[in-house]
Each structure stands twice: as C-alpha cells, then as structure tokens.
Design a protein around this motif. Sequence first.
Motif, short mmCIF file in Angstrom:
data_model
loop_
_atom_site.label_atom_id
_atom_site.label_comp_id
_atom_site.label_asym_id
_atom_site.label_seq_id
_atom_site.Cartn_x
_atom_site.Cartn_y
_atom_site.Cartn_z
N LEU A 35 0.79 -1.17 0.03
CA LEU A 35 -0.13 0.08 0.20
C LEU A 35 0.79 1.20 0.04
CD1 LEU A 35 -2.47 -1.28 2.97
CD2 LEU A 35 -2.81 -1.25 0.29
N HIS A 36 0.19 2.32 -0.53
CA HIS A 36 0.91 3.61 -0.39
C HIS A 36 -0.37 4.34 0.09
CE1 HIS A 36 -0.59 4.01 -4.82
NE2 HIS A 36 -0.78 5.12 -4.50
N SER A 37 0.23 5.50 0.59
CA SER A 37 -0.62 6.27 1.33
C SER A 37 -1.60 5.64 2.44
CB SER A 37 -1.77 7.11 0.45
OG SER A 37 -2.63 6.22 0.12
N TYR A 38 -2.73 5.42 2.66
CA TYR A 38 -3.50 4.76 3.58
C TYR A 38 -3.87 3.39 3.19
CZ TYR A 38 -6.30 3.80 7.85
OH TYR A 38 -6.84 3.02 8.76
N LEU A 39 -4.75 3.65 2.29
CA LEU A 39 -5.52 2.41 1.54
C LEU A 39 -5.26 2.10 0.11
CD1 LEU A 39 -9.05 2.41 3.28
CD2 LEU A 39 -7.05 0.85 3.73
N LYS A 40 -4.43 2.83 -0.48
CA LYS A 40 -4.14 2.88 -2.35
C LYS A 40 -3.23 1.52 -2.20
CE LYS A 40 -6.20 6.83 -3.28
NZ LYS A 40 -7.39 7.03 -3.90
N VAL A 41 -3.61 0.67 -3.13
CA VAL A 41 -2.69 -0.42 -3.65
C VAL A 41 -2.07 -0.13 -4.65
CG1 VAL A 41 -2.63 -2.87 -4.11
CG2 VAL A 41 -4.43 -1.97 -2.90
N ASN A 42 -0.58 -0.12 -4.56
CA ASN A 42 0.50 0.08 -5.56
C ASN A 42 0.24 -0.65 -6.81
OD1 ASN A 42 2.10 1.72 -3.94
ND2 ASN A 42 3.14 -0.04 -2.88
N ASP A 43 0.43 -0.27 -7.94
CA ASP A 43 0.04 -1.08 -9.10
C ASP A 43 0.99 -2.20 -9.33
OD1 ASP A 43 -1.92 0.67 -9.85
OD2 ASP A 43 -0.45 1.98 -11.04
N TYR A 105 -6.51 0.80 12.90
CA TYR A 105 -5.51 -0.21 12.97
C TYR A 105 -5.83 -1.17 11.81
CZ TYR A 105 -2.18 -3.54 14.39
OH TYR A 105 -1.56 -4.69 14.53
N LEU A 106 -6.98 -1.98 12.11
CA LEU A 106 -7.28 -3.15 11.04
C LEU A 106 -7.45 -2.75 9.48
CD1 LEU A 106 -9.68 -4.99 13.61
CD2 LEU A 106 -7.17 -5.59 12.79
N LEU A 107 -8.02 -1.51 9.42
CA LEU A 107 -8.41 -1.61 8.03
C LEU A 107 -7.49 -1.69 6.90
CD1 LEU A 107 -10.98 -0.87 6.25
CD2 LEU A 107 -10.58 1.66 6.63
N PRO A 108 -6.15 -1.13 6.94
CA PRO A 108 -5.14 -1.35 6.21
C PRO A 108 -4.77 -2.69 6.08
CG PRO A 108 -4.44 -0.01 7.79
CD PRO A 108 -5.76 0.23 7.95
N ARG A 109 -4.63 -3.32 7.19
CA ARG A 109 -4.22 -4.68 7.31
C ARG A 109 -4.94 -5.54 6.57
NH1 ARG A 109 -2.05 -1.20 10.45
NH2 ARG A 109 0.13 -1.52 11.47
N LEU A 110 -6.19 -5.43 6.62
CA LEU A 110 -7.51 -6.58 6.20
C LEU A 110 -7.45 -6.34 4.84
CD1 LEU A 110 -10.16 -6.28 9.02
CD2 LEU A 110 -8.55 -8.24 8.52
N LYS A 111 -7.26 -4.95 4.39
CA LYS A 111 -7.26 -4.81 2.81
C LYS A 111 -5.80 -5.52 2.22
CE LYS A 111 -7.74 -1.62 -0.89
NZ LYS A 111 -8.26 -0.46 -1.20
N GLY A 112 -4.78 -5.50 2.96
CA GLY A 112 -3.69 -6.18 2.84
C GLY A 112 -3.91 -7.95 2.62
N VAL A 113 -4.67 -8.25 3.56
CA VAL A 113 -5.02 -9.62 3.56
C VAL A 113 -5.88 -10.20 2.38
CG1 VAL A 113 -6.49 -11.23 4.90
CG2 VAL A 113 -4.65 -9.90 6.04
N ILE A 114 -6.88 -9.24 2.18
CA ILE A 114 -7.86 -9.71 0.69
C ILE A 114 -6.98 -9.47 -0.25
CG2 ILE A 114 -9.60 -8.75 -0.43
CD1 ILE A 114 -10.99 -8.05 2.28
N VAL A 115 -6.10 -8.58 -0.64
CA VAL A 115 -5.40 -8.59 -1.80
C VAL A 115 -4.36 -9.80 -1.91
CG1 VAL A 115 -3.51 -7.05 -3.05
CG2 VAL A 115 -5.41 -6.17 -2.00
#
Length: 130
Positions: A35-43, A105-115
């Motif tokens: 991720l970059h910024s808070y919730l943006k996934v890198n290309d 705390y959880l939101l970006p980590r769970l986004k990483g888990v889903i990706v």
Amino acid sequence: MTDQTAPPATDRPTWPAVFKGYRRCCPNCGKGKLLHSYLKVNDACSVCGQELFHHRADDGPAYLTILIVGHLMAPALHVAYAQYRPEPLTLFAIFALGCLSLSLYLLPRLKGVIVAYQWARRMHGFGKSG
C-alpha cells in the motif's frame, strides 16, 4: 482449447501470502510495500515487480473491520457496563476511542489480507502474472 494450463495452486501458498498481506507487504516477495498512502494499493511491487492492480478488494476490508471490531468491543462494552457501571460519558468516550483506534489499525491490514488472498488464489487476473 489452448495447450496452456494454469500452474498448480501449490506454488502460491495461501497462509504465507495472507501473513505478508497483513504486514502490508507484497504477497509474492514479502519485501515491497503493498500500500501507499493509507489504503491505495500499489500498481506493482517495487522489489519483485509483481503486478498488484488486479485486486478487487472493494468493500471487503470495511466489512471485515466492522465484523471484528463489533465482535470484540460489544462484549467488552457489556462486561464494562455490568461490572463497573461507569458514567455514560466516560463509557462512551473510552469505547468510541477504542472502536476508532481498532478500526484505523485493522482497515489497511485487512485490505492487505484480501489482496494477498486474491493473489494466492489467482483471482481477478492474478493468475496471468508470475
């Protein structure tokens, strides 16, 4: 039909990828930032070049965050109220701060888990790239 067959799913183990995603790292190499910024996934991963733009996380991280925070904080709220009977404003302040902090705390980590899960299972175009 084509002669190309998909590589076996065993070459992308799910749990190591999920743990890397939780740490917000590339599910392929575990070194680059997911991720970059808070919730943006890198290309793509800056270390191994793995394409990451295929993800379809959408609302999944928010739903999981609400589910986890609700299941942790609701029983804690009940116990705190039944045991200690604090003032309503004190109770609200403590649990509002707790819910907000845990959610952020959880939101970006769970986004990483889903990706990472989608990458490991070759979902949404992740099967085409290495």
